[in-house]
Design a protein around this motif. Structure first.
Motif, PDB file in Angstrom:
ATOM      1  N   GLU A 281       0.828  -1.208   0.000  1.00 43.26           N
ATOM      2  CA  GLU A 281       0.000   0.000   0.000  1.00 43.26           C
ATOM      3  C   GLU A 281       0.861   1.256   0.000  1.00 43.26           C
ATOM      4  N   ARG A 282       1.979   1.201   0.745  1.00 40.85           N
ATOM      5  CA  ARG A 282       2.866   2.364   0.773  1.00 40.85           C
ATOM      6  C   ARG A 282       3.472   2.623  -0.604  1.00 40.85           C
ATOM      7  N   ASN A 283       3.911   1.535  -1.274  1.00 43.03           N
ATOM      8  CA  ASN A 283       4.477   1.703  -2.610  1.00 43.03           C
ATOM      9  C   ASN A 283       3.441   2.246  -3.586  1.00 43.03           C
ATOM     10  N   ALA A 284       2.215   1.702  -3.477  1.00 41.39           N
ATOM     11  CA  ALA A 284       1.157   2.194  -4.357  1.00 41.39           C
ATOM     12  C   ALA A 284       0.852   3.665  -4.073  1.00 41.39           C
ATOM     13  N   ALA A 285       0.797   3.995  -2.779  1.00 38.72           N
ATOM     14  CA  ALA A 285       0.531   5.386  -2.422  1.00 38.72           C
ATOM     15  C   ALA A 285       1.664   6.304  -2.868  1.00 38.72           C
ATOM     16  N   GLN A 286       2.908   5.817  -2.747  1.00 41.23           N
ATOM     17  CA  GLN A 286       4.049   6.623  -3.184  1.00 41.23           C
ATOM     18  C   GLN A 286       4.021   6.837  -4.692  1.00 41.23           C
ATOM     19  N   ALA A 287       3.672   5.744  -5.438  1.00 42.00           N
ATOM     20  CA  ALA A 287       3.578   5.886  -6.891  1.00 42.00           C
ATOM     21  C   ALA A 287       2.464   6.850  -7.277  1.00 42.00           C
ATOM     22  N   ALA A 288       1.329   6.734  -6.579  1.00 40.17           N
ATOM     23  CA  ALA A 288       0.230   7.652  -6.855  1.00 40.17           C
ATOM     24  C   ALA A 288       0.608   9.089  -6.509  1.00 40.17           C
ATOM     25  N   LEU A 289       1.350   9.237  -5.383  1.00 42.91           N
ATOM     26  CA  LEU A 289       1.779  10.579  -4.984  1.00 42.91           C
ATOM     27  C   LEU A 289       2.761  11.171  -5.985  1.00 42.91           C
ATOM     28  N   GLU A 290       3.678  10.324  -6.484  1.00 41.84           N
ATOM     29  CA  GLU A 290       4.630  10.817  -7.480  1.00 41.84           C
ATOM     30  C   GLU A 290       3.904  11.221  -8.764  1.00 41.84           C
ATOM     31  N   ALA A 291       2.930  10.401  -9.174  1.00 39.97           N
ATOM     32  CA  ALA A 291       2.150  10.760 -10.368  1.00 39.97           C
ATOM     33  C   ALA A 291       1.370  12.049 -10.133  1.00 39.97           C
ATOM     34  N   LEU A 292       0.810  12.157  -8.925  1.00 38.90           N
ATOM     35  CA  LEU A 292       0.067  13.382  -8.603  1.00 38.90           C
ATOM     36  C   LEU A 292       0.990  14.587  -8.581  1.00 38.90           C
ATOM     37  N   ASN A 293       2.207  14.404  -8.057  1.00 41.53           N
ATOM     38  CA  ASN A 293       3.173  15.502  -8.029  1.00 41.53           C
ATOM     39  C   ASN A 293       3.558  15.932  -9.442  1.00 41.53           C
ATOM     40  N   ARG A 294       3.765  14.927 -10.312  1.00 43.98           N
ATOM     41  CA  ARG A 294       4.094  15.289 -11.701  1.00 43.98           C
ATOM     42  C   ARG A 294       2.943  16.033 -12.360  1.00 43.98           C
ATOM     43  N   GLU A 295       1.740  15.512 -12.124  1.00 43.40           N
ATOM     44  CA  GLU A 295       0.568  16.194 -12.695  1.00 43.40           C
ATOM     45  C   GLU A 295       0.409  17.588 -12.100  1.00 43.40           C
ATOM     46  N   LEU A 296       0.660  17.663 -10.778  1.00 40.39           N
ATOM     47  CA  LEU A 296       0.538  18.957 -10.119  1.00 40.39           C
ATOM     48  C   LEU A 296       1.587  19.942 -10.627  1.00 40.39           C
ATOM     49  N   GLU A 297       2.806  19.440 -10.844  1.00 42.21           N
ATOM     50  CA  GLU A 297       3.858  20.309 -11.374  1.00 42.21           C
ATOM     51  C   GLU A 297       3.494  20.806 -12.776  1.00 42.21           C
ATOM     52  N   GLN A 298       2.917  19.905 -13.576  1.00 39.49           N
ATOM     53  CA  GLN A 298       2.496  20.330 -14.914  1.00 39.49           C
ATOM     54  C   GLN A 298       1.394  21.379 -14.826  1.00 39.49           C
ATOM     55  N   ARG A 299       0.441  21.125 -13.929  1.00 42.33           N
ATOM     56  CA  ARG A 299      -0.642  22.103 -13.774  1.00 42.33           C
ATOM     57  C   ARG A 299      -0.114  23.438 -13.270  1.00 42.33           C
ATOM     58  N   ILE A 300       0.828  23.354 -12.310  1.00 37.01           N
ATOM     59  CA  ILE A 300       1.400  24.597 -11.781  1.00 37.01           C
ATOM     60  C   ILE A 300       2.154  25.339 -12.871  1.00 37.01           C
ATOM     61  N   ALA A 301       2.905  24.580 -13.689  1.00 30.02           N
ATOM     62  CA  ALA A 301       3.645  25.226 -14.778  1.00 30.02           C
ATOM     63  C   ALA A 301       2.688  25.878 -15.769  1.00 30.02           C
ATOM     64  N   GLU A 302       1.603  25.139 -16.124  1.00 24.95           N
ATOM     65  CA  GLU A 302       0.630  25.720 -17.042  1.00 24.95           C
ATOM     66  C   GLU A 302      -0.047  26.940 -16.428  1.00 24.95           C
ATOM     67  N   ARG A 303      -0.440  26.800 -15.147  1.00 26.30           N
ATOM     68  CA  ARG A 303      -1.099  27.930 -14.483  1.00 26.30           C
ATOM     69  C   ARG A 303      -0.145  29.119 -14.337  1.00 26.30           C
ATOM     70  N   THR A 304       1.145  28.814 -14.080  1.00 25.75           N
ATOM     71  CA  THR A 304       2.126  29.896 -13.974  1.00 25.75           C
ATOM     72  C   THR A 304       2.264  30.633 -15.295  1.00 25.75           C
ATOM     73  N   ARG A 305       2.298  29.852 -16.401  1.00 30.25           N
ATOM     74  CA  ARG A 305       2.375  30.500 -17.709  1.00 30.25           C
ATOM     75  C   ARG A 305       1.127  31.337 -17.986  1.00 30.25           C
ATOM     76  N   GLU A 306      -0.041  30.788 -17.615  1.00 34.27           N
ATOM     77  CA  GLU A 306      -1.275  31.545 -17.814  1.00 34.27           C
ATOM     78  C   GLU A 306      -1.267  32.827 -16.985  1.00 34.27           C
ATOM     79  N   LEU A 307      -0.848  32.690 -15.701  1.00 31.87           N
ATOM     80  CA  LEU A 307      -0.813  33.866 -14.838  1.00 31.87           C
ATOM     81  C   LEU A 307       0.206  34.883 -15.323  1.00 31.87           C
TER      82      LEU A 307
END
Length: 599
Positions: A281-307
């Motif tokens: 469960e920890r590995n799955a949660a870590q993988a999900a967190l890493e995927a979420l972080n990558r997605e979040l970084e992409q969203r932040i980068a896109e939002r930063t460019r928009e802003l």
């Protein structure tokens, strides 16, 4: 889970009551086996059976709707009196005759009498009675666990003594605890602990899916089982056989190893499975967190460019708005008279304009009204920024609309106020502006003015060597709040060299590091000390003093300063030369009469 505990408590209490009732039946019917299980064991005393019966009734009826706590407390007190009386008899040697009334002539069991309560039993009854009483009271329920655990420990020692073939205290003169009595205490203690529930000790540490609870549920019973098995093996098997002591120890050790190995294997299976599942469960949660972080970084980068794009667009729009607002301000000042060069103008103008942001809520205008007259208007819109800047555009439009129709400052301010109030009311917003309207006439050497909630301008009377505030006759409120406000015009004279200084409140509402305010009186003092400075130098010197007071290079609010200096009064020289000519004409005939005609 609570229902299961209730059922366990009820069954254990019922079994305790049945055991006590059977004992009483055995004493009444003469069937001693009902009170002692085996003929070789001492029977349970009738007083003990009676006490068990009373306490089991309390536990069985505890949750009944018609249960009355005073009755239960009375039964508990009776048990405590019986147990306390037994302890009194044991330590004092004085018989109270209670047990003799139940069993008058008991048989002997070794060196002790049967039918008598053991002092250890009496002590257990006192402890278990306190536990039952604490169970009935919510605030004291915590103490029921420790009391019951102590009773269970004593009872287990008694049972172990019977299991090993040596009943506790046999061979002495102290009455031993009967095996049914110990069993009844274990049943009643179990009933009390189940009634307490998992919220209190000792069951609290056993509940849940934590690793600690799992280990407790497995290791503690295993340790108890190993100890019992080893004791029974050594007592009933190894002792009866003629074996080498080393072999007996080896067999005992082997039994320990087998039992402990089985327990450890089972615990390792359970805990290992739990650890593996947790790791998965920890590995799955870590993988999900890493995927979420990558997605979040992409969203932040896109939002930063928009802003960034929106901020850049906003900055460009604000820059354009600033340029437009500056374009609304006068880029040059009129000459008086209009045909005169700027250097020879009778009225000279000076201005300082410092917005707090990109755009400002301050506005001023200087416009000709006649050949020798000039209109001067300054205003300060509530707040600063885009909203205030928009209102300044309205003020300029209203000023251009009404400045050609009426040259009276009071009436002109009244018309501007009415128009501004209508616009703001239609827009559904609450805004206001303060302002000063001045009409200066260089030919008359005077000016007229009206004030709408604005800081009073300063009149620097350099020819008199003093500075004054303009008198506020008929002062009215700010512009845009009420439509029916009428502003009053005031007239004042202005001599050559005099300066009229108009300003907004951003110039003096400045705080220093201690939070003290640079007030309008401080501004008056600073200007008066520089009364004879050249106007441009005066303004810069006053600004430097304000900056020195606040220890900052900028202002929190928009700052606007407007100066009107009277260089000269038009027509004054002509009037003086005309007066001289009239005087000479009056003297000429007399001179002509005095001159003799030529011969």
């Amino acid at each position: 889970m609570k229902m299961i505990y209730r059922r366990i408590s009820f069954v254990c209490a019922l079994m305790t009551g049945v055991l006590g009732a059977l004992t009483l039946i055995g004493w009444v019917s003469g069937l001693a086996v009902l009170a002692s299980i085996r003929q070789s064991y001492i029977p349970m005393a009738p007083s003990t059976a009676l006490a068990f019966t009373l306490l089991s009734l309390v536990l069985l009826l505890r949750e009944h709707p018609k249960f009355r706590r005073p009755v239960a407390e009375l039964l508990i007190v009776v048990v405590c009196l019986v147990a306390g009386g037994k302890l009194f008899e044991f330590f004092s040697g004085i018989s109270l005759g209670v047990e003799e009334w139940l069993v008058a002539d008991p048989a002997m069991f070794g060196a002790v009498r049967t039918g008598r309560m053991s002092p250890i039993t009496a002590l257990n009854f006192l402890l278990i009675s306190v536990a039952v009483l604490a169970l009935l009271k919510v605030r004291l329920r915590f103490w029921a666990g420790p009391m019951t655990a102590l009773v269970l420990a004593v009872s287990c020692v008694v049972v172990l003594g019977y299991l090993h073939g040596t009943p506790l205290l046999y061979g002495g003169t102290v009455i031993p605890v009967a095996l049914p009595t110990a069993a009844a205490f274990i049943l009643m203690g179990s009933s009390i602990i189940a009634a307490i529930g998992a919220e209190c000790w000792p069951l609290r540490g056993w509940q849940g899916d934590s690793t600690r609870a799992v280990l407790l549920r497995w290791f503690l019973p295993a340790v108890v089982l190993v100890a019992l098995a080893e004791g029974l093996l050594r007592t009933h098997f190894l002792t009866g056989w003629t074996l080498n002591p080393a072999l007996a120890s080896a067999l005992s050790t082997l039994l320990y190893i087998l039992i402990i190995s089985a327990v450890i294997s089972q615990v390792a299976r359970l805990v290992g499975r739990r650890i593996d599942r947790a790791e998965s469960e920890r590995n799955a949660a870590q993988a999900a967190l890493e995927a979420l972080n990558r997605e979040l970084e992409q969203r932040i980068a896109e939002r930063t460019r928009e802003l960034s794009a929106k901020n850049q667009q906003m900055e460009e729009e604000l820059t354009m708005a600033r340029e437009l607002q500056l374009a609304l301000l006068p880029d040059h000042f009129p000459s008086v008279p209009q045909s005169a060069p700027v250097a020879e103008s009778a009225l000279k103008f000076f201005s300082v304009y410092q917005p707090a942001g990109k755009v400002s809520g301050d506005f001023f205008s200087v416009f000709p009204v006649s050949e020798t007259g000039v209109g001067i208007f300054i205003c300060d819109v509530m707040g600063h920024g885009v909203r205030a800047a928009l209102v300044t555009s309205m003020m300029r439009a209203l000023l251009e609309q009404h400045s050609g129709s009426d040259m009276d400052p009071g009436r002109l301010m009244t018309q501007i106020n009415h128009g501004l109030h209508s616009i703001l009311k239609q827009a559904g917003t609450t805004m206001y502006a303060t302002g000063v309207m001045v009409i200066a006439d260089a030919a008359k050497g005077e000016f007229q003015y009206a004030i709408a909630g604005h800081p009073s301008p300063l009149h620097l009377k350099r020819h008199e060597g003093r500075t004054t505030f303009l008198e506020l006759h008929g002062r009215a409120g700010a512009l845009g709040l009420f439509s029916d406000v009428v502003f009053t015009t005031t007239r004042a004279t202005m001599a050559p060299g005099d300066l009229l200084m108009l300003y907004t409140d951003g110039l003096f509402e400045v705080e220093n590091e201690e939070g003290n305010l640079f007030s309008q009186e401080d501004l008056f003092k600073a200007v008066d000390e520089r009364l004879h400075f050249p106007t441009g130098e005066l303004f810069q010197s006053v600004l430097a003093e304000v900056h020195g007071y606040s220890q900052r290079s900028d202002f929190d609010d928009d700052v606007c300063i407007l100066g009107i200096e009277m260089a000269c009064v038009l027509g004054a020289e002509k009037r003086e030369s005309g007066l001289e000519g009239e005087k000479q004409n009056q003297k000429a005939p007399l001179d002509e009469e005095a001159v003799p005609e030529p011969v």
